[in-house]
Scaffold this motif. Structure first.
Motif, PDB file in Angstrom:
ATOM      1  N   GLU A   8       0.882  -1.285  -0.012  1.00  0.00           N
ATOM      2  CA  GLU A   8       0.081  -0.011   0.040  1.00  0.00           C
ATOM      3  C   GLU A   8       0.716   1.164  -0.175  1.00  0.00           C
ATOM      4  N   GLU A   9       2.290   1.054   0.570  1.00  0.00           N
ATOM      5  CA  GLU A   9       2.853   2.302   0.657  1.00  0.00           C
ATOM      6  C   GLU A   9       3.905   2.517  -0.519  1.00  0.00           C
ATOM      7  N   ALA A  10       3.939   1.469  -1.372  1.00  0.00           N
ATOM      8  CA  ALA A  10       4.907   1.461  -2.626  1.00  0.00           C
ATOM      9  C   ALA A  10       4.033   2.309  -3.661  1.00  0.00           C
ATOM     10  N   LYS A  11       4.898   3.212  -4.242  1.00  0.00           N
ATOM     11  CA  LYS A  11       4.533   4.023  -5.642  1.00  0.00           C
ATOM     12  C   LYS A  11       4.507   2.861  -6.641  1.00  0.00           C
ATOM     13  N   LEU A  12       3.582   2.851  -7.672  1.00  0.00           N
ATOM     14  CA  LEU A  12       3.420   1.912  -8.759  1.00  0.00           C
ATOM     15  C   LEU A  12       3.702   2.687  -9.933  1.00  0.00           C
ATOM     16  N   PHE A  13       4.339   1.946 -10.894  1.00  0.00           N
ATOM     17  CA  PHE A  13       4.992   2.862 -12.213  1.00  0.00           C
ATOM     18  C   PHE A  13       4.669   1.831 -13.228  1.00  0.00           C
ATOM     19  N   GLY A  14       4.422   2.237 -14.620  1.00  0.00           N
ATOM     20  CA  GLY A  14       4.406   1.448 -15.895  1.00  0.00           C
ATOM     21  C   GLY A  14       5.661   1.933 -16.651  1.00  0.00           C
ATOM     22  N   ASP A  15       6.481   2.674 -16.234  1.00  0.00           N
ATOM     23  CA  ASP A  15       7.528   3.089 -16.943  1.00  0.00           C
ATOM     24  C   ASP A  15       8.708   3.104 -16.233  1.00  0.00           C
ATOM     25  N   PHE A  16       9.799   2.668 -16.740  1.00  0.00           N
ATOM     26  CA  PHE A  16      11.036   2.029 -15.945  1.00  0.00           C
ATOM     27  C   PHE A  16      11.794   3.416 -15.549  1.00  0.00           C
ATOM     28  N   ASP A  17      11.852   4.350 -16.510  1.00  0.00           N
ATOM     29  CA  ASP A  17      12.487   5.582 -16.299  1.00  0.00           C
ATOM     30  C   ASP A  17      12.024   6.410 -15.314  1.00  0.00           C
ATOM     31  N   SER A  18      10.582   6.750 -15.164  1.00  0.00           N
ATOM     32  CA  SER A  18      10.027   7.296 -13.916  1.00  0.00           C
ATOM     33  C   SER A  18      10.026   6.693 -12.747  1.00  0.00           C
ATOM     34  N   PHE A  19       9.976   5.282 -12.756  1.00  0.00           N
ATOM     35  CA  PHE A  19      10.437   4.505 -11.763  1.00  0.00           C
ATOM     36  C   PHE A  19      11.911   4.805 -10.977  1.00  0.00           C
ATOM     37  N   ILE A  20      12.918   4.752 -11.856  1.00  0.00           N
ATOM     38  CA  ILE A  20      14.160   5.203 -11.330  1.00  0.00           C
ATOM     39  C   ILE A  20      14.542   6.583 -10.869  1.00  0.00           C
ATOM     40  N   GLU A  21      13.722   7.630 -11.479  1.00  0.00           N
ATOM     41  CA  GLU A  21      13.637   8.879 -11.115  1.00  0.00           C
ATOM     42  C   GLU A  21      12.923   9.085  -9.759  1.00  0.00           C
ATOM     43  N   TYR A  22      11.843   8.328  -9.453  1.00  0.00           N
ATOM     44  CA  TYR A  22      11.281   8.385  -8.389  1.00  0.00           C
ATOM     45  C   TYR A  22      12.252   7.634  -7.306  1.00  0.00           C
ATOM     46  N   GLY A  23      12.960   6.623  -7.630  1.00  0.00           N
ATOM     47  CA  GLY A  23      14.048   6.079  -6.673  1.00  0.00           C
ATOM     48  C   GLY A  23      14.881   6.873  -6.293  1.00  0.00           C
ATOM     49  N   LYS A  24      15.370   7.779  -7.196  1.00  0.00           N
ATOM     50  CA  LYS A  24      16.368   8.603  -6.684  1.00  0.00           C
ATOM     51  C   LYS A  24      15.863   9.720  -5.613  1.00  0.00           C
ATOM     52  N   THR A  25      14.687  10.271  -5.737  1.00  0.00           N
ATOM     53  CA  THR A  25      13.849  11.075  -4.775  1.00  0.00           C
ATOM     54  C   THR A  25      13.695  10.465  -3.467  1.00  0.00           C
ATOM     55  N   VAL A  26      13.582   9.224  -3.311  1.00  0.00           N
ATOM     56  CA  VAL A  26      13.291   8.488  -2.135  1.00  0.00           C
ATOM     57  C   VAL A  26      14.316   7.779  -1.490  1.00  0.00           C
ATOM     58  N   GLY A  27      15.668   7.763  -2.053  1.00  0.00           N
ATOM     59  CA  GLY A  27      16.682   7.159  -1.670  1.00  0.00           C
ATOM     60  C   GLY A  27      16.591   5.738  -1.907  1.00  0.00           C
ATOM     61  N   MET A  28      16.229   5.043  -2.927  1.00  0.00           N
ATOM     62  CA  MET A  28      15.858   3.642  -3.270  1.00  0.00           C
ATOM     63  C   MET A  28      17.463   3.275  -3.591  1.00  0.00           C
ATOM     64  N   ASN A  29      17.780   2.035  -2.708  1.00  0.00           N
ATOM     65  CA  ASN A  29      19.236   1.591  -2.764  1.00  0.00           C
ATOM     66  C   ASN A  29      19.330   0.641  -3.767  1.00  0.00           C
ATOM     67  N   ALA A  30      18.372  -0.012  -3.853  1.00  0.00           N
ATOM     68  CA  ALA A  30      18.380  -1.332  -4.931  1.00  0.00           C
ATOM     69  C   ALA A  30      17.082  -1.618  -5.929  1.00  0.00           C
ATOM     70  N   VAL A  31      17.670  -2.133  -7.176  1.00  0.00           N
ATOM     71  CA  VAL A  31      16.209  -2.621  -7.930  1.00  0.00           C
ATOM     72  C   VAL A  31      16.460  -3.919  -8.111  1.00  0.00           C
ATOM     73  N   PHE A  32      15.356  -4.546  -7.872  1.00  0.00           N
ATOM     74  CA  PHE A  32      15.280  -5.916  -7.915  1.00  0.00           C
ATOM     75  C   PHE A  32      14.898  -6.339  -9.511  1.00  0.00           C
ATOM     76  N   LEU A  33      15.524  -7.045 -10.233  1.00  0.00           N
ATOM     77  CA  LEU A  33      14.833  -7.197 -11.769  1.00  0.00           C
ATOM     78  C   LEU A  33      14.413  -8.328 -11.562  1.00  0.00           C
ATOM     79  N   ALA A  34      13.080  -8.496 -12.015  1.00  0.00           N
ATOM     80  CA  ALA A  34      12.183  -9.682 -12.251  1.00  0.00           C
ATOM     81  C   ALA A  34      11.294  -9.356 -13.297  1.00  0.00           C
ATOM     82  N   ASN A  35      12.123  -8.843 -14.641  1.00  0.00           N
ATOM     83  CA  ASN A  35      11.319  -8.655 -15.839  1.00  0.00           C
ATOM     84  C   ASN A  35      11.611  -9.800 -16.648  1.00  0.00           C
TER      85      ASN A  35
END
Length: 113
Positions: A50-77
């Protein structure tokens, strides 16, 4: 000093079992802050995020990650597409976890390095 690992999950369907494992942990230690999947219907099934933000675009996902201090991306594509997305995440300063072999060709291996 408490430190929370902030993970972004790329691939909601393939990543669903990993999402379940991560969300079972103490959220003060590790938590999923964003989920990205190009198929919007796959995002509808993300339970416990419920607290996670959802994205359909990888670039937007990464940009958001930079703003919230995302440490890692788990690739399950899709397995044959890990390398280019791993490179984008690493260029953004994030660590990468691949659920399978990260590269299928020598060129992709060199690009990853």
């Amino acid at each position: 000093m408490a430190y929370t690992i902030k993970i972004g999950m790329f691939g909601a369907w393939r990543g669903s079992s990993y999402i379940d494992l991560i969300t079972a942990e103490d959220p003060s230690v590790i938590r999923i802050v964003a989920v990205c999947d190009k198929q919007a219907g796959k995002l509808d099934g993300t339970k416990g995020l419920e607290e996670a933000k959802l994205f359909g675009d990888f670039d937007s996902f990464i940009e958001y990650g930079k703003t919230v201090g995302m440490n890692a991306v788990f690739l399950a594509n899709y397995f044959h597409q890990h390398a280019p997305f791993a490179i984008k995440a690493m260029e953004a300063g994030m660590d990468v976890i691949s659920e399978c072999t990260a590269a299928g060709t020598m060129k992709e291996c060199v690009d990853l390095v």
